[in-house]
Design an enzyme around this catalytic site. Structure first.
Site, mmCIF file in Angstrom:
data_model
loop_
_atom_site.group_PDB
_atom_site.id
_atom_site.type_symbol
_atom_site.label_atom_id
_atom_site.label_comp_id
_atom_site.label_asym_id
_atom_site.label_seq_id
_atom_site.Cartn_x
_atom_site.Cartn_y
_atom_site.Cartn_z
ATOM 1 N N TYR A 1 11.996 18.036 47.627
ATOM 2 C CA TYR A 1 10.578 17.986 47.261
ATOM 3 C C TYR A 1 10.280 19.018 46.159
ATOM 4 O O TYR A 1 9.382 18.834 45.357
ATOM 5 C CB TYR A 1 9.690 18.363 48.456
ATOM 6 N N GLY A 2 11.028 20.101 46.206
ATOM 7 C CA GLY A 2 10.692 21.276 45.407
ATOM 8 C C GLY A 2 10.790 21.134 43.902
ATOM 9 O O GLY A 2 10.305 21.972 43.159
ATOM 10 N N CYS B 1 11.772 28.949 51.896
ATOM 11 C CA CYS B 1 12.056 27.511 51.989
ATOM 12 C C CYS B 1 12.817 27.350 53.291
ATOM 13 O O CYS B 1 13.734 28.136 53.579
ATOM 14 C CB CYS B 1 12.915 27.054 50.811
ATOM 15 N N THR B 2 12.445 26.353 54.086
ATOM 16 C CA THR B 2 13.027 26.247 55.431
ATOM 17 C C THR B 2 14.497 25.821 55.419
ATOM 18 O O THR B 2 15.171 25.899 56.443
ATOM 19 C CB THR B 2 12.200 25.272 56.286
ATOM 20 N N HIS B 3 14.993 25.378 54.286
ATOM 21 C CA HIS B 3 16.429 25.087 54.196
ATOM 22 C C HIS B 3 17.259 26.387 54.202
ATOM 23 O O HIS B 3 18.392 26.402 54.677
ATOM 24 C CB HIS B 3 16.756 24.319 52.908
ATOM 25 N N ASP C 1 10.029 17.747 57.540
ATOM 26 C CA ASP C 1 10.539 18.445 56.352
ATOM 27 C C ASP C 1 11.154 17.406 55.407
ATOM 28 O O ASP C 1 11.367 16.250 55.787
ATOM 29 C CB ASP C 1 11.599 19.488 56.741
ATOM 30 N N SER C 2 11.508 17.864 54.214
ATOM 31 C CA SER C 2 12.143 16.973 53.238
ATOM 32 C C SER C 2 13.568 16.614 53.653
ATOM 33 O O SER C 2 14.229 15.862 52.951
ATOM 34 C CB SER C 2 12.193 17.656 51.881
ATOM 35 N N CYS D 1 7.933 22.852 56.086
ATOM 36 C CA CYS D 1 8.357 22.807 54.691
ATOM 37 C C CYS D 1 7.341 23.608 53.881
ATOM 38 O O CYS D 1 6.148 23.275 53.887
ATOM 39 C CB CYS D 1 8.375 21.343 54.245
ATOM 40 N N ASN D 2 7.806 24.648 53.233
ATOM 41 C CA ASN D 2 6.903 25.490 52.442
ATOM 42 C C ASN D 2 6.295 24.702 51.282
ATOM 43 O O ASN D 2 5.129 24.865 50.945
ATOM 44 C CB ASN D 2 7.645 26.700 51.878
ATOM 45 N N THR D 3 7.119 23.856 50.674
ATOM 46 C CA THR D 3 6.663 23.108 49.497
ATOM 47 C C THR D 3 5.529 22.153 49.876
ATOM 48 O O THR D 3 4.466 22.153 49.251
ATOM 49 C CB THR D 3 7.844 22.306 48.894
HETATM 50 N N1 DGL Z 1 12.517 22.813 53.017
HETATM 51 C C1 DGL Z 1 11.481 22.706 52.088
HETATM 52 C C2 DGL Z 1 10.712 23.969 51.835
HETATM 53 O O1 DGL Z 1 10.550 24.728 52.757
HETATM 54 C C3 DGL Z 1 11.627 21.765 50.927
HETATM 55 C C4 DGL Z 1 12.789 21.918 50.071
HETATM 56 C C5 DGL Z 1 12.905 20.794 49.081
HETATM 57 O O2 DGL Z 1 12.935 19.641 49.506
HETATM 58 O O3 DGL Z 1 12.936 21.084 47.893
HETATM 59 O O4 DGL Z 1 10.211 24.210 50.775
#
Ligand code: DGL
Length: 257
Positions: A45-46, A187-189, A13-14, A76-78
């Site tokens: 990343y987003g 988003c996994t965060h 993940d990011s 990570c969804n992104t």
């Molecule tokens: N946790 C990530 C996601 O699921 C990335 C979030 C990010 O870095 O912007 O999208």
């Protein structure tokens, strides 16, 4: 290592987000060896461009492949939206698992639910997301909600801060007087602040994330490929690209809390 089954499952993940997916993976595959790669130096990343996220994810995978892995979970969804398809084409020998917002389970909650889908700006802009929502648009109303800045607040590790509460209160203000049946954490965060998100809504609003579904899917695919490690002691190694040494401690705190 002779036995491919004993190689680790890489989870990327990011930053700290994928820890919420790792938690689910460990729960249902306790004998596996996991190698968690948190790319906090490149977070978020987003709000980056598509080519930037593709390049970063490609580099991360190359690094992990050098260590020897039996699967790559893009937690990570992104990065999934941007890179999963391309990386599968480039690495046909490797099992690559992605994650997507839990729109399908949300669509099945009740008759024509109204659903907020929280995600990064890049995830929501991507074709993959547009196609996902188009597939279920007859079954419910999906309201995309970009959350720029929230990942950065979660990356501090202080996932119960007043700042996060204030951010969420402001974010959900426009929905206060509306009926919302579900909130999808795309988003996994965001699962790290699930309780804070839930407290913004009435008790009957369901808050959904894709971690458990992704873990089940990973196990099923490993099983199909004869790669499940059914015996032996499980292991978790966490690496993080940040210069902040506390990131490993914060990752462990979020994993076990
Ligand atoms: N946790 C990530 C996601 O699921 C990335 C979030 C990010 O870095 O912007 O999208």
């Amino acid at each position: 290592m002779d036995n491919k089954k004993d190689l680790p499952i890489a989870v990327m993940d990011s930053g700290l987000g994928g820890i919420s997916v790792l938690r689910e993976l460990v729960k249902i595959m306790p004998n596996e060896r996991f190698l968690y790669f948190g790319d906090s130096i490149n977070a978020p990343y987003g709000t980056k461009t598509k080519p930037e996220v593709l390049e970063i994810t490609r580099k991360n995978l190359a690094l992990l492949k050098e260590r020897g892995i039996k699967a790559f979970v893009i937690a990570c969804n992104t990065a999934t939206s941007v890179a999963a398809k391309i990386l599968r084409e480039e690495n046909p020998e490797l099992l690559i698992i992605g994650i997507e917002p839990a729109v399908k389970p949300a669509s099945e909650l009740c008759e024509h639910p109204r659903v907020i889908v929280m995600a990064t700006p890049l995830t929501l802009r991507e074709e993959k997301f547009q196609a996902l929502v188009a597939r279920f648009s007859g079954k419910g109303e999906f309201l995309p909600l970009p959350c720029p800045g929230l990942v950065e607040l979660i990356e501090t590790g202080d996932v119960e801060s007043d700042e996060i509460r204030e951010y969420l209160t402001k974010l959900f203000e426009p929905y206060k007087s509306k009926r919302i049946d579900a909130v999808v954490l795309g988003c996994t965060h965001y699962p790290h602040v699930k309780a804070l998100i839930a407290e913004q809504f009435p008790a009957e609003t369901v808050v959904l994330d894709g971690g458990e579904g992704t873990a089940r899917h990973t196990r099923r695919r490993l099983d199909e490929l004869g790669l499940l490690r059914d015996a032996g002691e499980g292991e978790i190694e966490i690496i993080n690209t940040s210069e902040n040494e506390n990131m490993i401690e914060i990752s462990k705190y979020l994993l076990y809390r």
